[in-house]
Design a protein around this motif. Structure first.
Motif, PDB file in Angstrom:
ATOM      1  N   PHE A   8       0.767  -1.303   0.150  1.00 23.86           N
ATOM      2  CA  PHE A   8       0.006  -0.007  -0.009  1.00 23.86           C
ATOM      3  C   PHE A   8       0.891   1.281   0.033  1.00 23.86           C
ATOM      4  N   ILE A   9       0.304   2.386  -0.600  1.00 19.09           N
ATOM      5  CA  ILE A   9       1.218   3.381  -0.863  1.00 19.09           C
ATOM      6  C   ILE A   9      -0.028   4.648  -0.769  1.00 19.09           C
ATOM      7  N   ASP A  10       0.164   5.840   0.011  1.00 23.35           N
ATOM      8  CA  ASP A  10      -0.646   6.692  -0.058  1.00 23.35           C
ATOM      9  C   ASP A  10       0.233   8.036  -0.736  1.00 23.35           C
ATOM     10  N   SER A  11      -0.378   9.132  -0.574  1.00 23.23           N
ATOM     11  CA  SER A  11       0.205  10.533  -1.366  1.00 23.23           C
ATOM     12  C   SER A  11       1.377  10.610  -0.379  1.00 23.23           C
ATOM     13  N   THR A  12       1.498  10.540   0.877  1.00 27.11           N
ATOM     14  CA  THR A  12       2.663  10.722   1.728  1.00 27.11           C
ATOM     15  C   THR A  12       3.727   9.826   1.428  1.00 27.11           C
ATOM     16  N   GLY A  13       3.486   8.633   1.125  1.00 22.78           N
ATOM     17  CA  GLY A  13       4.109   7.665   0.646  1.00 22.78           C
ATOM     18  C   GLY A  13       4.959   8.277  -0.744  1.00 22.78           C
ATOM     19  N   LEU A  14       4.260   8.521  -1.665  1.00 22.37           N
ATOM     20  CA  LEU A  14       4.708   9.022  -2.928  1.00 22.37           C
ATOM     21  C   LEU A  14       5.695  10.229  -2.660  1.00 22.37           C
ATOM     22  N   ALA A  15       5.043  11.260  -1.555  1.00 19.91           N
ATOM     23  CA  ALA A  15       6.145  12.417  -1.577  1.00 19.91           C
ATOM     24  C   ALA A  15       7.412  11.830  -0.809  1.00 19.91           C
ATOM     25  N   ALA A  16       7.446  10.859  -0.109  1.00 15.55           N
ATOM     26  CA  ALA A  16       8.679  10.382   0.372  1.00 15.55           C
ATOM     27  C   ALA A  16       9.579   9.841  -0.577  1.00 15.55           C
ATOM     28  N   ILE A  17       8.995   8.961  -1.586  1.00 20.17           N
ATOM     29  CA  ILE A  17       9.858   8.852  -2.949  1.00 20.17           C
ATOM     30  C   ILE A  17      10.242   9.972  -3.480  1.00 20.17           C
ATOM     31  N   VAL A  18       9.563  10.806  -3.972  1.00 25.51           N
ATOM     32  CA  VAL A  18       9.975  12.292  -4.496  1.00 25.51           C
ATOM     33  C   VAL A  18      11.125  12.803  -3.734  1.00 25.51           C
ATOM     34  N   TYR A  19      11.121  12.944  -2.324  1.00 27.10           N
ATOM     35  CA  TYR A  19      11.941  13.152  -1.402  1.00 27.10           C
ATOM     36  C   TYR A  19      13.540  12.409  -1.604  1.00 27.10           C
TER      37      TYR A  19
END
Length: 67
Positions: free
Chosen positions: A51-62
């Motif tokens: 599972f991944i939410d928008s905060t997780g996607l932001a962590a990948i972008v980080y």
């Protein structure tokens, strides 16, 4: 497009389970720790994520921006 296999000079972070609001801060910490060693590449292995939410996607972008 494939990046090829990780080399010994790469930092590999294998993520499993949920990447969400509760776990994103830990990913930030691990990314910073991995990059402190000045690896050739930072490889995120996301195959274990369920599972991944928008905060997780932001962590990948980080991670991408930090690298």
């Amino acid at each position: 497009m494939t990046a090829g296999p990780a080399s010994p000079q790469d930092a590999v972070l294998r993520l499993a389970g949920d990447l969400d609001f509760q776990t994103a801060a830990l990913v930030h910490q691990r990314v910073d720790l991995a990059l402190a060693g000045r690896p050739a590449r930072l490889v995120l292995d996301l195959r274990g994520l369920t599972f991944i939410d928008s905060t997780g996607l932001a962590a990948i972008v980080y991670a991408w921006r930090a690298a």
